[in-house]
Design a protein around this motif. Structure first.
Motif, PDB file in Angstrom:
ATOM      1  N   ILE A   1     -11.115   5.953  -0.112  1.00 13.03           N
ATOM      2  CA  ILE A   1     -10.019   5.482   0.744  1.00 13.03           C
ATOM      3  C   ILE A   1      -8.775   6.331   0.535  1.00 13.03           C
ATOM      4  CG2 ILE A   1      -8.474   3.561   1.284  1.00 13.03           C
ATOM      5  CD1 ILE A   1     -10.702   1.650   0.437  1.00 13.03           C
ATOM      6  N   GLU A   2      -8.242   6.865   1.619  1.00 14.87           N
ATOM      7  CA  GLU A   2      -6.995   7.624   1.592  1.00 14.87           C
ATOM      8  C   GLU A   2      -5.883   6.773   2.207  1.00 14.87           C
ATOM      9  OE1 GLU A   2      -4.159  10.962   1.634  1.00 14.87           O
ATOM     10  OE2 GLU A   2      -5.802  10.257   0.387  1.00 14.87           O
ATOM     11  N   ILE A   3      -4.801   6.590   1.451  1.00  9.52           N
ATOM     12  CA  ILE A   3      -3.635   5.859   1.947  1.00  9.52           C
ATOM     13  C   ILE A   3      -2.585   6.883   2.369  1.00  9.52           C
ATOM     14  CG2 ILE A   3      -1.892   4.111   1.451  1.00  9.52           C
ATOM     15  CD1 ILE A   3      -3.657   3.186  -0.892  1.00  9.52           C
ATOM     16  N   ILE A   4      -2.198   6.851   3.630  1.00 11.38           N
ATOM     17  CA  ILE A   4      -1.218   7.810   4.140  1.00 11.38           C
ATOM     18  C   ILE A   4       0.028   7.060   4.610  1.00 11.38           C
ATOM     19  CG2 ILE A   4      -0.721   9.615   5.821  1.00 11.38           C
ATOM     20  CD1 ILE A   4      -3.663  10.208   6.018  1.00 11.38           C
ATOM     21  N   SER A   5       1.158   7.395   4.014  1.00 10.35           N
ATOM     22  CA  SER A   5       2.437   6.850   4.468  1.00 10.35           C
ATOM     23  C   SER A   5       2.908   7.672   5.666  1.00 10.35           C
ATOM     24  CB  SER A   5       3.462   6.920   3.337  1.00 10.35           C
ATOM     25  OG  SER A   5       4.748   6.618   3.822  1.00 10.35           O
TER      26      SER A   5
ATOM     27  N   TRP B   1      -6.120   4.410   5.454  1.00 13.65           N
ATOM     28  CA  TRP B   1      -5.150   3.349   5.707  1.00 13.65           C
ATOM     29  C   TRP B   1      -3.823   3.994   6.041  1.00 13.65           C
ATOM     30  CZ3 TRP B   1      -5.705  -0.290   0.814  1.00 13.65           C
ATOM     31  CH2 TRP B   1      -7.013  -0.806   0.779  1.00 13.65           C
ATOM     32  N   LEU B   2      -3.234   3.626   7.171  1.00 13.31           N
ATOM     33  CA  LEU B   2      -1.888   4.064   7.499  1.00 13.31           C
ATOM     34  C   LEU B   2      -0.909   3.001   7.018  1.00 13.31           C
ATOM     35  CD1 LEU B   2      -2.277   5.507  11.110  1.00 13.31           C
ATOM     36  CD2 LEU B   2      -2.613   6.648   8.905  1.00 13.31           C
TER      37      LEU B   2
ATOM     38  N   ALA C   1     -16.676   7.019  10.035  1.00  6.80           N
ATOM     39  CA  ALA C   1     -15.487   6.771   9.226  1.00  6.80           C
ATOM     40  C   ALA C   1     -14.526   5.904  10.035  1.00  6.80           C
ATOM     41  CB  ALA C   1     -14.828   8.087   8.816  1.00  6.80           C
ATOM     42  N   MET C   2     -13.557   5.268   9.340  1.00 11.83           N
ATOM     43  CA  MET C   2     -12.695   4.304  10.014  1.00 11.83           C
ATOM     44  C   MET C   2     -11.240   4.485   9.629  1.00 11.83           C
ATOM     45  SD  MET C   2     -14.756   2.499  11.927  1.00 11.83           S
ATOM     46  CE  MET C   2     -13.798   1.049  12.396  1.00 11.83           C
TER      47      MET C   2
ATOM     48  N   SER D   1       0.825  -1.212   0.000  1.00  7.96           N
ATOM     49  CA  SER D   1       0.000   0.000   0.000  1.00  7.96           C
ATOM     50  C   SER D   1       0.859   1.262   0.000  1.00  7.96           C
ATOM     51  CB  SER D   1      -0.960  -0.004   1.202  1.00  7.96           C
ATOM     52  OG  SER D   1      -0.272  -0.182   2.421  1.00  7.96           O
ATOM     53  N   HIS D   2       2.080   1.194   0.524  1.00  6.21           N
ATOM     54  CA  HIS D   2       2.995   2.338   0.443  1.00  6.21           C
ATOM     55  C   HIS D   2       3.291   2.640  -1.025  1.00  6.21           C
ATOM     56  CE1 HIS D   2       6.766   4.440   2.349  1.00  6.21           C
ATOM     57  NE2 HIS D   2       6.148   5.196   1.461  1.00  6.21           N
TER      58      HIS D   2
END
Length: 528
Positions: free
Chosen positions: A198-202, A247-248, A279-280, A67-68
């Motif tokens: 969905i937001e993916i945050i590194s 998502w972290l 939200a989750m 996911s990164h």
């Protein structure tokens, strides 16, 4: 007299600090770079070729891996689209292929290498990114190709511009501020989310380990964390754009903050403040050593109603001898302590894990210890990997387990995993689930319950992006099926309408199209 462009430059290092141009400024000013011209003998004509004007081409991007890597891909797509390029899902109509690679396993790199060959056969321009070229930029099959380093994704437009013009540019440097390595490119860059919900945050890049089988370390390097407030701001902006799930991600979320004087629980409590009701937040992979000291706080966080009770903790082997050869920096009792503690304090928690079969030196006794671990915990989510020696890693030089033995152990463990059904006891339950995507067969919407278990629900447009209440009526190996409860109504967690699929997030308010900016600059110049 030869010009600067006649001088070949293999690598252009990009050492930046917070005093350097912002993404807004970088997008509009296009800081000059020195390209290396490819050695070809194309005839030059006075007639302009519209296909060589950067920003008018179609680009197809393929991302492999974690996911990164997917987050990096979203950022690169957003910057390219905001600069005039058109992102396409059809590789055949694209003028340039942007290939974002993964170096974890041999098959992933094989697919990457084959894609380069295929692109060249089709006369496509090629730019490569991700962990493979970062770790091994001088591989033969990368010769002549432009490369975007994993910490240089904020300069993807510059690299693609030059590739379109037939130049080869390689940006492989590290981001630094006052000598301290940064987490990577800025978080406020434009991006195109693969899923607008969905937001993916590194949260950090790199890690503190030196696992003997890992090639990713060669690319991502040592731990470098983003500041908490930058991450909180990114989360806040995401929710303002209609996201309902975050998502972290990182190579090891558990190690977050150890380089900047903070820790993962402190970050998570801050992020929870930004999450709207319904939200989750999903936490990414963490290795056992760094989560051990935070177990009490992690249990409280995983019990929070806006955080999934889910944790991915790779064990890799249940043999201390093998773990020592892997340099994993924990013993199997440490892993058991993490799992047992969380299972006790977070009822129903989902623990996902990874196992490598056939690591060099693994005996039959070592393998059976791993089998016994799986029998004990019956992990609902288990990633089983046959060991592949990655070039340049210490494990590649160790005495290898015979291929047929590795294959047999992988098969045996897979059979064990498929022999139990972890969700049968859930049938008859009523659950709240968040609907975020469509199933692969397009027959259902995919939702997740509090424990991040996949729940398939009817494909009704009014459910997308909503929290709904369902009655579970069927359980499979990897999923549950739920029907909407008769007396419930969908709840909308988003505080704004989500962006359209393919829309650019982040910097849309900035005039970033190069041609608009060029006209403005010319007008200003003529009126001075």
């Amino acid at each position: 007299m030869p010009s600067a462009c006649d001088s070949p430059i293999e690598d252009i290092e990009d050492m930046v600090s917070f005093n350097d141009p912002t993404p807004h400024e970088r997008q509009s000013s296009r800081k000059s770079i020195i390209p290396r011209s490819r050695k070809n003998k194309e005839l030059l004509t006075d007639e302009p070729n519209v296909n060589l004007i950067p920003g008018t081409q179609k680009i197809w991007m393929k991302t492999w891996g974690c996911s990164h890597n997917n987050s990096d891909g979203e950022y690169m797509a957003g910057q390219l689209a905001s600069s005039g390029y058109k992102m396409t899902d059809d590789p055949t109509e694209a003028d340039l292929w942007l290939l974002n690679s993964c170096t974890v396993k041999n098959p992933a790199e094989d697919h990457f290498r084959n894609s380069i060959k295929k692109a060249q056969e089709q006369q496509k321009k090629v730019v490569v990114a991700g962990c493979v070229p970062q770790a091994q930029p001088r591989m033969d099959y990368l010769k002549g190709l432009s490369i975007i380093g994993v910490q240089q994704i904020d300069r993807v437009v510059e690299v693609v511009d030059e590739a379109v013009k037939g130049h080869s540019v390689r940006l492989l440097g590290q981001k630094k501020d006052g000598g301290r390595r940064l987490g990577g490119a800025r978080l406020d860059l434009p991006k195109i989310r693969k899923n607008p919900l969905i937001e993916i945050i590194s949260i950090n890049t790199g890690c503190l380990n030196a696992c003997t089988y890992c090639k990713t370390k060669h690319a991502r390097g040592d731990l470098a964390s983003y500041p908490i407030e930058e991450l909180a701001e990114r989360a806040r902006q995401s929710f303002q754009e209609g996201v309902c799930e975050i998502w972290l991600t990182s190579e090891d979320t558990g190690a977050y903050g150890r380089d900047i004087g903070t820790d993962l629980p402190t970050l998570l409590w801050r992020l929870v403040e930004e999450i709207p009701e319904g939200a989750m937040l999903r936490l990414g992979m963490t290795n056992p050593p760094y989560i051990l000291e935070h177990l009490e706080e992690m249990a409280k966080i995983l019990n929070h109603p806006r955080v999934y009770a889910f944790l991915h903790v790779p064990v890799q082997s249940a043999s201390d001898s093998v773990l020592m050869d892997m340099k994993r920096e924990y013993c199997i009792d440490d892993f058991r302590r993490v799992v047992d503690f969380l299972k006790e304090r977070v009822p129903g928690v989902t623990i996902a894990t990874d196992i490598i079969c056939g690591f060099p030196g693994e005996t039959e006794e070592d393998f059976q210890a791993t089998v016994d671990l799986v029998k004990c915990y019956r992990f609902p989510s288990l990633f089983i990997n046959q060991f592949y020696p990655r070039p340049g890693t210490p494990a590649a030089k160790m005495e290898q387990v015979p291929a047929h033995v590795k294959k047999q152990r992988t098969k045996e463990l897979s059979q064990l995993f498929h022999s139990y059904n972890p969700y049968d006891h859930k049938v008859g339950e009523r659950q709240n689930v968040l609907v975020t995507e469509e199933s692969f067969d397009a027959q259902y919407y995919v939702a997740h319950n509090k424990f991040y278990e996949q729940v398939l629900v009817p494909k009704r447009s009014e459910f997308k992006g909503k929290m709904i209440e369902v009655d579970i009526y069927e359980a499979g190996k990897h999923f549950l099926k739920g029907r909407p409860a008769e007396d419930s109504k969908p709840f909308t967690p988003s505080i704004a309408a989500p962006l359209e699929k393919g829309a650019v997030s982040g910097l849309m308010q900035v005039i970033s199209h190069r041609h608009t900016h060029l006209k403005v600059c010319i007008w200003v110049h003529l009126n001075i």
